[in-house]
Design a protein around this motif. Structure first.
Motif, short mmCIF file in Angstrom:
data_model
loop_
_atom_site.label_atom_id
_atom_site.label_comp_id
_atom_site.label_asym_id
_atom_site.label_seq_id
_atom_site.Cartn_x
_atom_site.Cartn_y
_atom_site.Cartn_z
N LEU A 1 5.66 1.78 29.84
CA LEU A 1 6.76 1.25 29.30
C LEU A 1 7.82 2.35 29.13
O LEU A 1 8.91 2.22 29.04
CB LEU A 1 6.39 0.01 27.92
CG LEU A 1 6.14 -1.30 28.64
CD1 LEU A 1 5.62 -1.86 27.14
CD2 LEU A 1 7.06 -1.87 29.36
N ALA A 2 7.22 3.34 28.51
CA ALA A 2 7.96 4.58 28.24
C ALA A 2 8.51 5.08 29.36
O ALA A 2 9.87 5.59 29.17
CB ALA A 2 7.06 5.73 27.44
N SER A 3 7.82 5.47 30.25
CA SER A 3 8.40 5.74 31.61
C SER A 3 9.45 4.89 32.17
O SER A 3 10.68 5.35 32.63
CB SER A 3 7.33 6.22 32.60
OG SER A 3 7.88 6.52 34.00
N HIS A 4 9.02 3.65 31.99
CA HIS A 4 10.19 2.72 32.40
C HIS A 4 11.42 2.92 31.82
O HIS A 4 12.67 2.57 32.31
CB HIS A 4 9.74 1.18 32.47
CG HIS A 4 10.73 0.07 32.65
ND1 HIS A 4 10.95 -0.42 34.11
CD2 HIS A 4 11.52 -0.59 31.95
CE1 HIS A 4 11.84 -1.27 33.87
NE2 HIS A 4 12.18 -1.36 32.82
N ALA A 5 11.43 2.61 30.48
CA ALA A 5 12.82 3.12 29.81
C ALA A 5 13.61 4.22 30.00
O ALA A 5 14.44 4.16 30.12
CB ALA A 5 12.28 2.90 28.34
N GLN B 1 20.64 4.10 30.39
CA GLN B 1 22.22 4.43 30.82
C GLN B 1 22.67 5.20 29.64
O GLN B 1 23.04 4.78 28.52
CB GLN B 1 22.71 3.24 30.89
CG GLN B 1 24.23 3.31 31.32
CD GLN B 1 24.70 4.21 32.41
OE1 GLN B 1 24.09 3.83 33.61
NE2 GLN B 1 25.38 5.20 32.47
N PRO B 2 23.04 6.48 29.74
CA PRO B 2 23.75 7.11 28.76
C PRO B 2 25.20 6.80 28.65
O PRO B 2 25.73 6.08 29.52
CB PRO B 2 23.84 8.85 29.20
CG PRO B 2 22.57 8.84 30.31
CD PRO B 2 22.59 7.27 30.73
N SER B 3 25.66 6.58 27.43
CA SER B 3 27.04 6.43 27.15
C SER B 3 28.40 7.37 27.83
O SER B 3 27.46 8.62 27.99
CB SER B 3 27.41 6.43 25.49
OG SER B 3 26.61 5.56 25.01
N GLY C 1 26.34 10.69 34.00
CA GLY C 1 26.84 11.55 35.19
C GLY C 1 27.13 10.20 36.09
O GLY C 1 27.04 10.05 37.17
N GLY C 2 27.93 9.23 35.44
CA GLY C 2 28.02 7.89 36.04
C GLY C 2 27.29 6.78 35.70
O GLY C 2 26.16 6.88 34.85
N ILE C 3 27.24 5.72 36.26
CA ILE C 3 26.42 4.52 36.25
C ILE C 3 24.88 4.92 36.65
O ILE C 3 24.92 5.01 38.20
CB ILE C 3 27.13 3.13 36.85
CG1 ILE C 3 28.33 2.65 35.92
CG2 ILE C 3 26.17 2.10 36.36
CD1 ILE C 3 28.96 1.72 36.36
N ASN C 4 23.89 4.77 36.14
CA ASN C 4 22.52 4.67 36.65
C ASN C 4 22.16 3.67 37.68
O ASN C 4 22.16 2.51 36.99
CB ASN C 4 21.73 4.86 35.34
CG ASN C 4 20.14 5.16 35.93
OD1 ASN C 4 19.81 5.20 36.95
ND2 ASN C 4 19.28 5.31 34.85
N LYS D 1 27.37 -6.39 27.97
CA LYS D 1 26.31 -5.56 27.77
C LYS D 1 26.27 -4.14 27.93
O LYS D 1 26.00 -3.23 27.32
CB LYS D 1 24.97 -6.23 28.46
CG LYS D 1 23.96 -5.29 27.92
CD LYS D 1 22.48 -5.71 28.55
CE LYS D 1 21.37 -4.89 28.57
NZ LYS D 1 20.22 -5.33 29.37
N PHE D 2 27.13 -3.82 29.13
CA PHE D 2 27.34 -2.53 29.43
C PHE D 2 28.73 -1.89 29.20
O PHE D 2 28.71 -0.73 29.25
CB PHE D 2 27.14 -2.24 31.29
CG PHE D 2 25.84 -2.23 31.62
CD1 PHE D 2 25.50 -0.90 32.15
CD2 PHE D 2 25.10 -3.26 31.79
CE1 PHE D 2 24.29 -0.72 32.78
CE2 PHE D 2 23.65 -2.93 32.22
CZ PHE D 2 23.33 -1.71 32.69
N ARG D 3 29.56 -2.68 28.60
CA ARG D 3 30.78 -2.32 27.90
C ARG D 3 31.64 -1.70 28.90
O ARG D 3 32.10 -0.85 28.66
CB ARG D 3 30.72 -1.48 26.81
CG ARG D 3 29.68 -2.16 25.50
CD ARG D 3 29.50 -1.27 24.54
NE ARG D 3 28.74 -1.70 23.26
CZ ARG D 3 28.50 -0.94 22.30
NH1 ARG D 3 28.56 0.18 22.22
NH2 ARG D 3 27.61 -1.60 21.27
#
Length: 513
Positions: free
Chosen positions: A316-320, A325-327, A334-337, A401-403
């Motif tokens: 789960l840590a690896s999956h997270a 997605q950084p702000s 670097g854009g949308i993951n 959710k992704f704003r």
């Protein structure tokens, strides 16, 4: 919570063995095929070292690849960053072939081996086999045979003609790879044996003959009037099937200066470019599919008491980390993951099918509450690419959710404008703008061969259809013209024409370089 019995676990701890890998594979396969209904190619799983993974990185992820200095340069670059701890390596690499080849890195822990097996050997594998773009544009059963032929052919050319001569052609061909694919025509599917046979026949024929098109050209001069000149222009364009979007194909077939072996090198690069064409159009969907598959499978393994709490926490840590997605103001942005967006959309489709809101029923009346999220996802994975998938399935809930918002940046304005935000009026505009950003046709230069001056200096005339006022970078444009000039042998001109009005915006020529 009751303690899970060690006897029911597929593995215990981080160490792995081939027996453990086999046991985990069987359990993953049962869920992937039995519960999710996936349809996959036969799997071939290989365990490789980190250095072998770096080598695979450098040669565009193919198990068989010809030698070229650019691959070595990339290997040194990736290896330096990896050794310095500034960049990690993928846990796996998967090849769109039949059988589907999945590389696992030997440094992985056993829980990670299970996750990447589910992700690559079943998630990516299913997508490769079933998505319509891969079915139309690639032949998984012949690609490895063709790459074996290509590797041996390039090696023979280096022995016969010298490494420098071969690299000159490959350098120019690599520079034109993005302009070396058919976007609308479907190439013929041939077996690897037939491809090799045709290459041999073509080389033998070209060594003994000249093109009738060039041999029967009328001589320059005469007093032909404008009407006759226009008719001749139409005839030569028809004979050459112009305009032609695939520059490598045109140069391979019609260049006057290339020898048969050089034409075959262009064809090799062109086939590889075409092979990767569907992958560039399905990054969000492909990674989203594989991530959703591995997430579903590892949770089912945990529910079946085949995975320990410790292993599950590690996964789960690896999956997270994968779907993070950084702000936009985060230094890591670097854009949308594509992993984040793809996985979120797959989960959102599952939610819409099983627990829809009133808003979902308005936006997705065909799937909201149908209860068949598996069938809905399988249909979407089969029949869409990124652009159409986002346009069809991105929900207002996920936009919030992704704003997401739509920022316009017109060259004629001195400012940027937030044209649409995540509200009732902006949902459709935001979704359309995001989908358009994944449209390769709208974001790559539209350059075509439009004419060849056969009656004069045989100048190759190219046209760049300029969309939204976006011009080519001058340095890159001139370097590319030089590569085309090398392969064509005569002057090459390029005219930029506005898509909306047809006005000529710029003109340049290899003669000026």
């Amino acid at each position: 919570m009751a303690r899970r019995g060690a006897s029911s676990l597929l593995f215990d701890g981080s160490e792995w063995s081939f027996a453990t890998l086999s046991r985990a594979y069987d359990a993953i396969e049962a869920i992937a095929l039995g519960e999710m209904g996936l349809d996959v190619y036969p799997n071939q799983i290989e365990v490789i070292s980190s250095e072998q993974m770096l080598d695979a990185y450098s040669s565009v992820g193919m198990p068989l690849m010809y030698q070229h200095w650019s691959f070595g340069k990339r290997f040194v670059f990736e290896d330096h960053l990896y050794r310095k701890g500034r960049r990690g390596l993928a846990y796996e690499l998967v090849i769109n072939s039949n059988p589907c080849i999945t590389y696992l890195m030997e440094e992985n822990t056993m829980p990670m081996q299970a996750l990447v097996t589910a992700h690559a050997a079943f998630g990516h594998n299913h997508f490769f086999k079933n998505n319509y773009l891969f079915r139309q544009w690639t032949d998984a059963s012949s690609i490895l045979g063709y790459m074996d032929f290509a590797k041996k052919y390039v090696a023979r050319c280096e022995e016969r003609h010298g490494t420098a001569a071969v690299e000159d052609i490959l350098d120019s061909a690599h520079a034109l790879m993005d302009q070396g694919v058919f976007h609308y025509r479907r190439p013929p599917r041939l077996s690897s044996e037939r491809i090799t046979e045709r290459a041999r026949e073509r080389l033998e024929y070209e060594e003994q003959t000249y093109s009738d098109l060039w041999r029967t050209l009328p001589t320059a001069g005469g007093n032909a009037d404008m009407e006759e000149a226009e008719e001749e222009a139409l005839e030569r364009k028809k004979a050459l099937n112009l305009p032609e979007e695939n520059l490598l194909y045109f140069l391979e077939k019609h260049s006057l200066i290339l020898e048969p072996w050089q034409r075959e090198l262009l064809r090799i690069v062109r086939v590889i470019a075409q092979y990767f064409y569907p992958q560039a159009q399905t990054k969000v969907m492909n990674e989203g599919c594989a991530t959703f598959v591995h997430y579903f499978i590892i949770n089912r393994l945990f529910d079946q008491k085949k995975m320990s709490e410790g292993a599950m926490l590690e996964l789960l840590a690896s999956h997270a980390n994968v779907v993070f997605q950084p702000s936009f103001h985060d230094p890591r942005f670097g854009g949308i993951n594509p992993y984040a967006l793809g996985f979120a959309m797959m989960q959102d489709i599952e939610r819409i099918c099983t627990e829809p809101t009133a808003e979902d029923r308005d936006w997705f009346p065909d799937i909201a509450g149908n209860g068949d999220w598996r069938g809905t996802l399988l249909d979407a994975w089969e029949n869409h690419r990124d652009e159409s998938f986002i346009l069809q399935y991105l929900s207002p809930a996920l936009i919030r959710k992704f704003r997401l918002f739509h920022l316009t940046d017109r060259s004629t304005d001195r400012f940027c404008e937030v044209a649409s935000i995540h509200d009732e009026r902006g949902y459709s505009a935001v979704r359309t703008a995001l989908a358009r950003s994944y449209d390769l046709g709208a974001n790559r230069p539209d350059i075509e061969v439009v004419d060849v001056d056969l009656l004069g200096d045989r100048q190759l005339r190219l046209r760049h259809t300029v969309k939204n006022g976006v011009l080519l970078e001058e340095a890159d444009r001139d370097a590319t013209l030089a590569h085309i000039r090398r392969l064509w042998g005569y002057d090459v001109s390029l005219a930029g024409v506005a898509a909306s009005s047809g006005a000529v915006l710029y003109e340049c020529s290899s003669r000026d370089l």
